[in-house]
Design an enzyme around this catalytic site. Sequence first.
Site, PDB file in Angstrom:
ATOM      1  N   ASP A 123      29.604 -86.732  28.715  1.00 50.40           N
ATOM      2  CA  ASP A 123      29.135 -85.368  28.479  1.00 50.40           C
ATOM      3  C   ASP A 123      27.619 -85.402  28.347  1.00 50.40           C
ATOM      4  O   ASP A 123      27.045 -86.427  27.982  1.00 50.40           O
ATOM      5  CB  ASP A 123      29.760 -84.787  27.207  1.00 50.40           C
ATOM      6  CG  ASP A 123      29.759 -83.263  27.211  1.00 50.40           C
ATOM      7  OD1 ASP A 123      30.849 -82.679  27.398  1.00 50.40           O
ATOM      8  OD2 ASP A 123      28.680 -82.657  27.055  1.00 50.40           O
TER       9      ASP A 123
ATOM     10  N   TYR B  16      30.219 -69.251  41.188  1.00 50.11           N
ATOM     11  CA  TYR B  16      31.286 -70.007  40.515  1.00 50.11           C
ATOM     12  C   TYR B  16      32.528 -70.076  41.398  1.00 50.11           C
ATOM     13  O   TYR B  16      33.083 -71.161  41.636  1.00 50.11           O
ATOM     14  CB  TYR B  16      31.612 -69.334  39.177  1.00 50.11           C
ATOM     15  CG  TYR B  16      32.715 -70.024  38.411  1.00 50.11           C
ATOM     16  CD1 TYR B  16      32.466 -71.189  37.680  1.00 50.11           C
ATOM     17  CD2 TYR B  16      34.010 -69.514  38.422  1.00 50.11           C
ATOM     18  CE1 TYR B  16      33.482 -71.827  36.980  1.00 50.11           C
ATOM     19  CE2 TYR B  16      35.041 -70.145  37.724  1.00 50.11           C
ATOM     20  CZ  TYR B  16      34.767 -71.293  37.011  1.00 50.11           C
ATOM     21  OH  TYR B  16      35.773 -71.920  36.320  1.00 50.11           O
TER      22      TYR B  16
END
Length: 657
Positions: free
Chosen positions: A440, A554
């Site tokens: 991450d 997106y």
Amino acid sequence: MKNLWDDQEAARYQGDLAQRVYTSRLLGRNPSLVLHGGGNTSVKVQETNIVGETEDILYVKGSGWDLATIEEAGFAPVRMPHLLKLAKLSSLPDPQMVNELKTQMTRASAPSPSVETILHAILPYKYVDHTHADAVVTITNTADGFDRIQSIYGNKLVIIPYVMPGFDLARVCAEKFSAEAGEQTIGMVLMNHGIFSFGATAKEAYDRMIDLVNLAEDYLKQEGAWELEKKQPIVPTQAITQSLANLRAEVSQVAGFSVILNRQTDEKSLNFAQRPDLALISQQGPATPDHVIRTKRIPQIGRDVRAYAEAYQTYFNTEAAKVKDPKTMLDEAPRVIIDPELGLCTVGQTAKSAAIVADIYQHTMEIIERATQLGGYQALSATDIFEVEYWDLEQAKLRTGGTPPMFTGEVALVTGAASGIGKACVESLLKRGAAVIALDIQPEIETVHKRADYCGIQCDLTDETAFNQALTKGIETFGGLDILVLNAGIFPPSCRVADLSQAQWQKVMNLNLDTNLMLLRECYPFLKLSFKGGRVVVIGSKNVTAPGPGVAAYSVSKAALNQLIRVTALEWGRDRIRLNTLHPNAVFDTGIWTEEVLTARAKHYGLTIEDYKTNNLLKVEITSRDVAELATEMCGPLFSKTTAAQLPIDGGNERVI
Ligand code: ZN
């Protein structure tokens, strides 16, 4: 070695047993005294039982407890008189001894007493401490170890020749002790095993342990056998990482199931692996019976897996091995592989067991090197090693193993793993036994979990070099990669096509699409080595099949990713890699959905928050955990014949149906 006793700290432990807890923990804090459940301690007290009788009780370390973290509940209370009677028997099979110990406890829920319980009972001192101190073991494991120990300790200690732990050892100690112990006796050395110290108080026994071990350390220093030569470690390269993964794949093939392979490339391990006399010094056997049980046999040298397979087969064909359950056969194979380039590699069915073997062997290497410098390392005899390995008590432990979790021995990599669906995927995978490399961009990823099967690495996935470094670190830790969960992505603020800039568009494409191509490409050489076949799960979106206005970038990025996965599934089928996609919708327990955003969106549709969250055919809320559980199951046997599938997890959406 430092004495860690602290008066203030000690004062917080009131009572005989509490004091026992305190100094046990002090011993446990020093890994060169006790490692991973090794060593044990006891205290003898008087207690009044329920019918008003006073009883002599031995509180001895229970199995399954580690001295470093032990509590009062970790000590098993056993009736002394019975133990002393048992010690007088001429023989007692160990399984029967275990039964006798258990049935003489005064607390039924206590852990099983240590197999060294009778030994603790026969020593006429209130506090007894026992460790497998590296320095003492180093000296006992030499050709003239007995004489050296005698010259160091004089009549302070009783010296016991090597006997396997269990009833026979207790009996031999009882005999030797009554013949040789005197006023000046403060402890006992067990050759090729460890050391005992005694005291009237917890402090006295502990102080003596430290002093006695310090005498051994000083002796090694005097004899020039303490300081070891150091070299510059080799920095791991990509090619080495690949050969590590190859080795893991080959070992898994030999074992018949996936294994974790841990690699240590610290200075100490590399120095040992690069010694010219490696073949001689590493092949004589473990340092103590405890190590025999944990590290299994002698290490394999070099990464030629044919030799490994041969060692495995040879063992498999022995008479003793034939009585064993084939599923436990990994326990017969070498757990340690030493290679001049790879350094120290350890094999385990779980990341934890591989890490424990690595820890133990780190100490073994030091013991071997110092003993060599002292004049020559001498391990237990082959017969002694065999006897410990096929000890009925150890065999019983193997038989009570049960079915391991689904992903035991497998390694998964999850992106975007610090929050939401990614974080939930990590939990689902860990729960099913996988070791997880979690990536991450948020630094907290490194500390989400603190356990041997979790490797959290902060990483910006748009930086290919950074990703490759992270992947290398993950492979170094667990040996390979079996499962890839592509979860990281961004959901940009709503923007109509007429207003959408190239920069905004490219930013979304870059992370949601381009980065995933890079991840697939870089992970491919590892995924195709997976023993069960590599698996990729992609967290897609409902928008692929049912796009909405304002989310062009997106929707297009997820649709393109979907197509990329379909093509990849066509290309990688022959490598037994399967790729499947989940299309979640309306998962609101993630970082982007703050209370504020949720309220605004619900209002926009004229719904309450509750109705907005469950706005689907089944009227159910979809959580990150729901998505993670399905993603994880898609990597399991249920979906083993499925690739290129797309599965919605959205409570039923009429636009998709
Ligand atoms: Zn021991």
